[in-house]
Design a protein around this motif. Structure first.
Motif, short mmCIF file in Angstrom:
data_model
loop_
_atom_site.label_atom_id
_atom_site.label_comp_id
_atom_site.label_asym_id
_atom_site.label_seq_id
_atom_site.Cartn_x
_atom_site.Cartn_y
_atom_site.Cartn_z
N MET A 124 70.40 80.92 82.21
CA MET A 124 70.23 81.78 80.39
C MET A 124 68.45 82.44 80.62
O MET A 124 68.33 80.78 80.68
N VAL A 125 68.76 83.78 80.74
CA VAL A 125 66.98 84.42 81.11
C VAL A 125 67.08 83.91 79.33
O VAL A 125 67.44 84.55 78.09
N ILE A 126 66.08 83.03 79.25
CA ILE A 126 65.33 83.39 77.48
C ILE A 126 64.16 84.27 77.37
O ILE A 126 63.28 84.24 76.26
N GLN A 127 63.17 85.02 78.62
CA GLN A 127 62.06 85.61 79.09
C GLN A 127 62.16 86.46 79.44
O GLN A 127 62.42 86.34 81.06
N ASN A 128 61.77 87.57 79.57
CA ASN A 128 62.16 88.93 80.23
C ASN A 128 60.85 89.90 80.32
O ASN A 128 61.04 89.97 79.15
N ARG A 129 59.99 90.00 81.26
CA ARG A 129 59.23 90.91 80.63
C ARG A 129 59.68 91.58 82.73
O ARG A 129 58.90 91.76 83.50
N LYS A 130 59.17 93.60 82.59
CA LYS A 130 59.64 94.23 83.32
C LYS A 130 59.56 95.88 83.07
O LYS A 130 58.64 96.37 84.41
N ASN A 131 58.73 95.72 81.85
CA ASN A 131 57.80 97.03 82.14
C ASN A 131 57.23 97.84 80.73
O ASN A 131 57.25 98.97 80.69
N GLY A 132 56.94 96.51 79.93
CA GLY A 132 56.41 96.69 79.04
C GLY A 132 56.63 97.75 77.71
O GLY A 132 55.81 97.74 76.19
N VAL A 133 57.97 97.75 77.85
CA VAL A 133 58.59 99.11 76.77
C VAL A 133 58.76 97.95 75.14
O VAL A 133 58.43 98.41 74.64
N VAL A 134 58.85 96.73 75.05
CA VAL A 134 59.04 95.61 74.11
C VAL A 134 57.57 95.36 73.92
O VAL A 134 56.54 94.48 74.44
N ASN A 135 57.34 95.36 72.91
CA ASN A 135 55.87 94.28 72.24
C ASN A 135 56.05 93.00 72.15
O ASN A 135 56.61 92.63 70.94
N PHE A 136 54.89 92.27 73.16
CA PHE A 136 55.09 91.41 72.79
C PHE A 136 53.62 90.19 71.59
O PHE A 136 53.98 89.51 71.02
N ASP A 137 52.86 91.00 71.28
CA ASP A 137 51.87 90.95 70.60
C ASP A 137 52.68 90.87 69.55
O ASP A 137 52.00 91.64 68.02
N ARG A 138 53.04 89.88 69.27
CA ARG A 138 53.55 89.24 67.57
C ARG A 138 53.67 88.21 67.16
O ARG A 138 53.12 87.54 67.43
N GLY A 139 54.12 87.97 65.31
CA GLY A 139 53.50 86.78 65.25
C GLY A 139 54.83 85.64 64.77
O GLY A 139 55.20 85.91 66.00
N TRP A 140 54.24 84.53 64.26
CA TRP A 140 55.15 84.23 64.28
C TRP A 140 56.70 84.16 64.04
O TRP A 140 57.32 83.12 64.79
N ASN A 141 57.13 84.34 62.76
CA ASN A 141 57.51 84.65 62.81
C ASN A 141 58.69 85.61 63.48
O ASN A 141 59.91 84.49 63.60
N ASP A 142 58.66 86.09 64.29
CA ASP A 142 58.93 86.93 65.46
C ASP A 142 59.76 86.25 66.26
O ASP A 142 60.10 85.82 67.36
N TYR A 143 58.10 85.58 66.86
CA TYR A 143 58.63 84.31 67.74
C TYR A 143 59.61 83.42 67.65
O TYR A 143 60.32 82.81 68.61
N LEU A 144 59.92 83.16 66.47
CA LEU A 144 60.59 82.15 65.26
C LEU A 144 61.75 83.05 65.95
O LEU A 144 63.13 82.08 66.60
N HIS A 145 62.50 83.89 65.78
CA HIS A 145 63.53 84.74 65.27
C HIS A 145 64.05 85.28 67.38
O HIS A 145 65.11 85.26 66.77
#
Length: 305
Positions: A124-145
């Protein structure tokens, strides 16, 4: 009111199903119970679509709707390993049933990688980084959900991670799940580690990592991951890690089990192939021992089995 009734109905059927599986002398037709459970689950999952509309994984600002998830799968699978055992051997996004919340989430299943401990496929893949198209510089609420695309760049969400880590603990006393991390830099240098007993505390302890078990794989990577034990998850707007200096909170991006700021951050800012690795972006300590150019990472994946 309807949600409460359905909740107790499905809870009763789940208990009956677990009893039937654990006690073969019980006069219960397991197939009938499974069919009843499936029907109830579909009702509850549809009901929970609105209930969890603000808490489900965000895909570019929209909720991840249950009725859009892989209609080919009818059974209630709680892991990619179960899916693979039933003949679903294609890397794809599948519905995974969570006992916590009685709902489905979409998970990308890696059906090709063989576990070093289990000798089986289905991760089960829970995290994936491959091209930078999604912004991972986010706050607590986004990382919760959670956010991103399960088959592209993706963070599963701490709530969903917590539920996945408890799947084997519902009515059983099975061991923790294994965690595997694979990474490749822009020069093509590869490293990985697999730890056989990954587990975190719940939200009230900021999802502190309390176990990784025994780790195998690339020495530089497995030693770095072991330093994460005891670390709480932290973001720029939710900082509870006393060992993490204020300077790191200001300069390091994304959310991670930072501990002290010099070991790893796989949710950092994505780097281009012309950059060297730095602790203020996607970072893992000692990578320079694998590649003396210290080239930044092109690909990172975290998965559970």
């Amino acid at each position: 009111m309807m949600g409460t009734v359905l909740f107790f109905m499905i809870y009763s059927v789940v208990l009956l199903y677990n009893t039937a599986n654990s006690n073969k002398s019980t006069i219960v037709d397991v197939d009938v119970v499974q069919e009843q459970l499936k029907k109830l689950v579909i009702q509850v999952a549809k009901l929970n679509t609105s209930m969890y509309s603000k808490e489900n994984i965000k895909v570019c600002g929209s909720s991840n709707q249950t009725n859009n998830l892989n209609p080919r799968i009818e059974k209630l699978y709680t892991s990619c390993r179960q899916l693979f055992s039933d003949g679903h051997n294609t890397n794809d996004v599948y519905r995974i049933w969570l006992f916590r919340g009685y709902r489905f989430i979409s998970i990308f299943c890696d059906m090709k990688t063989v576990g070093e401990y289990s000798k089986e496929r289905g991760w089960m893949v829970i995290q994936n980084r491959k091209n930078g198209v999604v912004n991972f510089d986010r706050g607590w609420n986004d990382y919760l959900h959670g956010f991103g695309f399960p088959d592209k760049e993706y963070w599963v969400g701490l709530y969903n991670l917590d539920a996945l880590l408890h799947q084997n603990r519902v009515g059983t006393a099975e061991d923790n799940l294994a965690l595997r991390i694979d990474m490749t830099d822009w020069d093509g240098v590869y490293g990985h580690t697999e730890c056989n007993s990954f587990y975190t505390n719940p939200e009230k302890d900021d999802f502190r990592i309390i176990s990784v078990g025994t780790c195998v794989g690339t020495p530089q990577i497995k030693f770095t991951i072991s330093y994460m034990i005891g670390s709480r998850f932290s973001t720029f707007d939710h900082h509870s890690e006393s060992r993490r200096p204020t300077e790191c909170v200001r300069q390091q991006k994304g959310g991670w089990w930072f501990s002290q700021c010099r070991f790893s951050n796989l949710n950092g800012v994505y780097s281009s192939k012309r950059e060297q690795m730095t602790k203020y972006r996607i970072f893992v300590r000692h990578w320079q021992k694998l590649n003396r150019n210290n080239t930044s990472l092109r690909y990172v994946s975290m998965k559970l089995q």
